[in-house]
Write an enzyme that holds these catalytic residues in place. Structure first.
Site, PDB file in Angstrom:
ATOM      1  N   ASP A  13       0.832  -1.142  -0.126  1.00 51.49           N
ATOM      2  CA  ASP A  13      -0.197  -0.085  -0.072  1.00 51.49           C
ATOM      3  C   ASP A  13       0.912   1.340  -0.013  1.00 51.49           C
ATOM      4  O   ASP A  13       2.007   1.093   0.437  1.00 51.49           O
ATOM      5  CB  ASP A  13      -0.768  -0.157   1.180  1.00 51.49           C
ATOM      6  CG  ASP A  13      -2.004   0.948   1.372  1.00 51.49           C
ATOM      7  OD1 ASP A  13      -2.574   1.418   0.197  1.00 51.49           O
ATOM      8  OD2 ASP A  13      -2.182   1.564   2.335  1.00 51.49           O
ATOM      9  N   ASP A  15      -0.110   5.094   1.026  1.00 55.96           N
ATOM     10  CA  ASP A  15      -0.594   5.932   2.237  1.00 55.96           C
ATOM     11  C   ASP A  15      -0.263   5.220   3.361  1.00 55.96           C
ATOM     12  O   ASP A  15      -1.241   4.242   3.593  1.00 55.96           O
ATOM     13  CB  ASP A  15      -1.786   6.623   1.884  1.00 55.96           C
ATOM     14  CG  ASP A  15      -1.655   7.634   0.720  1.00 55.96           C
ATOM     15  OD1 ASP A  15      -0.796   8.478   0.901  1.00 55.96           O
ATOM     16  OD2 ASP A  15      -2.578   7.444   0.107  1.00 55.96           O
ATOM     17  N   ASP A 209      -1.296  -1.136   5.961  1.00 56.65           N
ATOM     18  CA  ASP A 209      -1.433  -0.368   7.449  1.00 56.65           C
ATOM     19  C   ASP A 209      -2.780  -0.508   7.821  1.00 56.65           C
ATOM     20  O   ASP A 209      -2.934  -0.135   8.824  1.00 56.65           O
ATOM     21  CB  ASP A 209      -0.987   1.017   7.190  1.00 56.65           C
ATOM     22  CG  ASP A 209      -2.058   1.683   6.507  1.00 56.65           C
ATOM     23  OD1 ASP A 209      -2.289   1.570   5.293  1.00 56.65           O
ATOM     24  OD2 ASP A 209      -2.651   2.968   7.112  1.00 56.65           O
TER      25      ASP A 209
END
Length: 260
Positions: A13, A15, A209
């Protein structure tokens, strides 16, 4: 439990993993450099459909994360690939930004509000009442409902913003029609990304995250899953989910030595 194969391909990922609020996460540059030096297939993924890969490539390059534009995979690209496979040369009424409209133009789709095959909802900072009303009426008239991702809120300097999932819920409430979400946690996005780099799930890892999107999508796609604690999900949150990541690390910096 059978032992997993060594990791040969990496999906990560963007961000919360490589960058946070426009600032690179310490170690992100070293991780990308190691991937390139080891010549490992990799993709940087984002559910955000606003930007084109060219836009994101420039944005990442400005903060020192240098890699080819071909290594970027967005929910807009995954949506375009899905529509191209389902109904080649079709038509769509689109609510979204250049990342989505460009991806659909590139597969030969015609963007129209006259009896479209699909209503495609993506991310935009300027959702208009007029556009939403048109989308509702087109869906009521038989257009199929697609959304790039189910994210309900997005970040901004001023605080949370309503995102695609929230707006899709509004349209669903008005039409009684649920969209088909393409982006994470739909493993479709992961599988299409793996196919794009010629990778196999049993020898690939997904770094994210968020437990509810990144880890779930990687798990359902059959990949090793790695949660970093530099974004949304914190360590205390992990046990609240009925599934677990394969590994939890503090940040992407802890994974540099795993790339061989």
């Amino acid at each position: 439990m059978a032992e997993r194969k060594p990791i040969e391909s990496w999906l990560t990922d963007m961000d919360g993993v490589l960058m946070h609020e426009g600032i690179p996460v310490p170690g992100a540059d070293a991780f990308i450099k190691r991937l390139r030096e080891a010549d490992r297939p990799f993709l940087v993924l984002t559910n955000n459909s606003i930007y084109t890969p060219r836009d994101l490539h420039a944005r990442l390059s400005r903060i020192g994360l240098e890699f080819p534009m071909a290594n970027i995979w967005t929910s807009a690209l995954a949506t375009a690939q899905f529509l191209d496979e389902q109904r080649p040369g079709g038509t769509a009424y689109v609510i979204g930004e250049a990342g989505l409209t460009t991806a659909l133009h590139d597969i030969g789709y015609v963007l129209t509000d006259v009896e479209p095959d699909y209503v495609v909802l993506g991310e935009t900072r300027t959702y208009s009442f007029e556009a939403l009303t048109k989308a509702i009426r087109l869906i009521n008239d038989g257009a199929r409902f697609i959304a790039t991702n189910p994210d309900e809120i997005g970040p901004s300097m001023e605080g949370a913003l309503p995102a695609t999932g929230s707006v899709a819920a509004l349209i669903t409430k008005a039409t009684g029609r649920e969209p088909y979400f393409i982006g994470k946690p739909n493993p479709l996005m992961m599988r299409s990304g793996l196919n794009a780099i010629g990778a196999h799930s049993e020898s690939s890892a997904m770094i994210g995250d968020r437990m509810d999107t990144d880890v779930r999508a990687g798990l359902e796609a059959g990949m090793e899953t790695i949660l970093v604690l530099t974004g949304v999900t914190k360590m205390d949150d992990v046990d609240r989910y009925p599934y677990r990541p394969s590994t939890v690390v503090n940040s992407i910096a802890d994974l540099v030595e795993r790339v061989v």
